[in-house]
Design a protein around this motif. Structure first.
Motif, PDB file in Angstrom:
ATOM      1  N   GLY A  66     -33.497  31.854  -2.057  1.00 11.87           N
ATOM      2  CA  GLY A  66     -33.904  32.501  -3.304  1.00 11.87           C
ATOM      3  C   GLY A  66     -32.711  32.936  -4.138  1.00 11.87           C
ATOM      4  N   PHE A  67     -31.653  33.399  -3.464  1.00 11.67           N
ATOM      5  CA  PHE A  67     -30.448  33.822  -4.188  1.00 11.67           C
ATOM      6  C   PHE A  67     -29.890  32.672  -5.019  1.00 11.67           C
ATOM      7  N   PHE A  68     -29.724  31.515  -4.397  1.00  9.01           N
ATOM      8  CA  PHE A  68     -29.121  30.390  -5.117  1.00  9.01           C
ATOM      9  C   PHE A  68     -30.056  29.852  -6.199  1.00  9.01           C
ATOM     10  N   ILE A  69     -31.359  29.963  -5.980  1.00  7.36           N
ATOM     11  CA  ILE A  69     -32.304  29.564  -7.030  1.00  7.36           C
ATOM     12  C   ILE A  69     -32.124  30.443  -8.263  1.00  7.36           C
ATOM     13  N   THR A  70     -31.912  31.736  -8.042  1.00  4.07           N
ATOM     14  CA  THR A  70     -31.765  32.658  -9.173  1.00  4.07           C
ATOM     15  C   THR A  70     -30.433  32.491  -9.900  1.00  4.07           C
ATOM     16  N   GLN A  71     -29.528  31.705  -9.332  1.00  2.19           N
ATOM     17  CA  GLN A  71     -28.234  31.479  -9.990  1.00  2.19           C
ATOM     18  C   GLN A  71     -28.233  30.219 -10.851  1.00  2.19           C
ATOM     19  N   ALA A  72     -29.402  29.654 -11.099  1.00  2.71           N
ATOM     20  CA  ALA A  72     -29.498  28.405 -11.860  1.00  2.71           C
ATOM     21  C   ALA A  72     -28.854  28.528 -13.245  1.00  2.71           C
ATOM     22  N   LYS A  73     -29.061  29.667 -13.904  1.00  3.78           N
ATOM     23  CA  LYS A  73     -28.484  29.865 -15.233  1.00  3.78           C
ATOM     24  C   LYS A  73     -26.960  29.871 -15.173  1.00  3.78           C
ATOM     25  N   LEU A  74     -26.420  30.493 -14.138  1.00  5.68           N
ATOM     26  CA  LEU A  74     -24.961  30.516 -13.982  1.00  5.68           C
ATOM     27  C   LEU A  74     -24.419  29.107 -13.764  1.00  5.68           C
ATOM     28  N   PHE A  75     -25.091  28.324 -12.913  1.00  8.64           N
ATOM     29  CA  PHE A  75     -24.639  26.961 -12.667  1.00  8.64           C
ATOM     30  C   PHE A  75     -24.665  26.136 -13.954  1.00  8.64           C
ATOM     31  N   GLU A  76     -25.690  26.383 -14.764  1.00  7.78           N
ATOM     32  CA  GLU A  76     -25.818  25.640 -16.022  1.00  7.78           C
ATOM     33  C   GLU A  76     -24.729  26.067 -17.015  1.00  7.78           C
ATOM     34  N   THR A  77     -24.473  27.355 -17.091  1.00 10.13           N
ATOM     35  CA  THR A  77     -23.515  27.872 -18.069  1.00 10.13           C
ATOM     36  C   THR A  77     -22.080  27.493 -17.744  1.00 10.13           C
ATOM     37  N   TYR A  78     -21.724  27.516 -16.453  1.00 10.17           N
ATOM     38  CA  TYR A  78     -20.325  27.328 -16.066  1.00 10.17           C
ATOM     39  C   TYR A  78     -20.062  25.983 -15.385  1.00 10.17           C
ATOM     40  N   ALA A  79     -20.993  25.055 -15.510  1.00 12.22           N
ATOM     41  CA  ALA A  79     -20.790  23.738 -14.910  1.00 12.22           C
ATOM     42  C   ALA A  79     -19.585  23.050 -15.538  1.00 12.22           C
ATOM     43  N   VAL A  80     -18.822  22.356 -14.725  1.00 14.31           N
ATOM     44  CA  VAL A  80     -17.664  21.620 -15.213  1.00 14.31           C
ATOM     45  C   VAL A  80     -18.140  20.333 -15.854  1.00 14.31           C
ATOM     46  N   GLU A  81     -17.759  20.125 -17.106  1.00  5.37           N
ATOM     47  CA  GLU A  81     -18.125  18.908 -17.835  1.00  5.37           C
ATOM     48  C   GLU A  81     -16.898  18.043 -18.000  1.00  5.37           C
ATOM     49  N   ASP A  82     -17.126  16.773 -18.306  1.00  7.23           N
ATOM     50  CA  ASP A  82     -16.012  15.875 -18.564  1.00  7.23           C
ATOM     51  C   ASP A  82     -15.239  16.368 -19.765  1.00  7.23           C
ATOM     52  N   ASP A  83     -13.973  16.547 -19.593  1.00 10.49           N
ATOM     53  CA  ASP A  83     -13.126  17.062 -20.660  1.00 10.49           C
ATOM     54  C   ASP A  83     -12.595  15.892 -21.487  1.00 10.49           C
ATOM     55  N   LYS A  84     -13.162  15.743 -22.663  1.00 11.24           N
ATOM     56  CA  LYS A  84     -12.762  14.638 -23.528  1.00 11.24           C
ATOM     57  C   LYS A  84     -11.738  15.071 -24.583  1.00 11.24           C
ATOM     58  N   THR A  85     -11.348  16.367 -24.509  1.00  7.55           N
ATOM     59  CA  THR A  85     -10.380  16.853 -25.473  1.00  7.55           C
ATOM     60  C   THR A  85      -8.982  16.402 -25.085  1.00  7.55           C
ATOM     61  N   PRO A  86      -8.238  15.761 -25.989  1.00 11.52           N
ATOM     62  CA  PRO A  86      -6.882  15.312 -25.645  1.00 11.52           C
ATOM     63  C   PRO A  86      -6.006  16.485 -25.227  1.00 11.52           C
ATOM     64  N   LYS A  87      -5.257  16.293 -24.156  1.00 10.38           N
ATOM     65  CA  LYS A  87      -4.365  17.336 -23.678  1.00 10.38           C
ATOM     66  C   LYS A  87      -3.066  17.317 -24.472  1.00 10.38           C
ATOM     67  N   ALA A  88      -2.537  18.508 -24.745  1.00 12.38           N
ATOM     68  CA  ALA A  88      -1.289  18.600 -25.503  1.00 12.38           C
ATOM     69  C   ALA A  88      -0.120  18.140 -24.653  1.00 12.38           C
TER      70      ALA A  88
END
Length: 209
Positions: free
Chosen positions: A187-209
């Motif tokens: 139940g604890f991990f189920i309730t963290q669904a919003k956190l997983f969605e908000t802080y999920a790592v996405e593919d970084d397509k921004t060019p690095k300096a």
């Protein structure tokens, strides 16, 4: 550059993995409710069924842990610590013929895990990230929040286990240990669904300096 050797990790079926992880606990539950009203005399000493079932649970958890290691090539720190505490506290219960030691085991497990996460947080680190990053890729902020919440959650489970085993019957505690703790963690991990969605790592397509 020379790479350091890494232990080979092998995949096994989820059903087999779950059977090895949860099977011993379920067998403990079934054995207790089959034998709960019986008392056995061994070597002139009386043992309640809980003690004998605990004695059988110790080699069973060792065997299932070793089987997981053999099949997957690795064990998590949680699996190792759980097996060690089962041997220690289960052994104390059998040796002293006192079920209280084994009932304290979940308290010690959750205090150790909660305390370890707390120490990491005090150092500004998420030790949870070190062991779960591959399974749940999150941004650092997400890991820190999840670690803090899980730290508090583990400490709360330790307190709850103390309340249950000290204030209720052994039958209630066995049911709580078998189903209540697992349901609470799920139940604890189920309730963290919003956190997983908000802080999920996405593919970084921004060019690095």
């Amino acid at each position: 550059m020379k790479e350091s050797p890494v232990a080979e990790t092998r995949k096994i079926s989820p059903a087999l993995k779950m059977s090895l992880e949860l099977g011993p606990v379920l067998l403990f539950f079934v054995a207790y409710f089959v034998l709960k009203d019986r008392v056995f005399t061994i070597g002139g000493r009386e043992y309640e069924s809980f003690i004998l079932i605990t004695a059988g649970f110790i080699p069973l958890i060792i065997a299932s842990t070793l089987a997981l290691w053999k099949l997957t090539g690795k064990l998590s720190k949680m699996q190792v610590m759980t097996a060690v505490l089962v041997v220690v506290f289960g052994g104390l219960s059998v040796y002293f013929n006192d079920e209280r030691f084994f009932k304290m085991k979940p308290t010690m497990i959750y205090l150790l895990f909660g305390g370890a996460l707390g120490i990491g947080l005090l150092r500004g680190e998420s030790w949870l990230q070190l062991v779960m990053e591959e399974a749940m890729p999150l941004k650092r902020e997400g890991w820190m929040i999840l670690t803090r919440r899980l730290c508090y959650f583990f400490l709360a489970l330790a307190v709850l286990n103390e309340i249950i085993w000290r204030g209720f019957s052994t039958e209630t505690w066995v049911s709580f240990k078998t189903f209540g703790l697992s349901a609470a963690i799920f139940g604890f991990f189920i309730t963290q669904a919003k956190l997983f969605e908000t802080y999920a790592v996405e593919d970084d397509k921004t060019p690095k300096a």
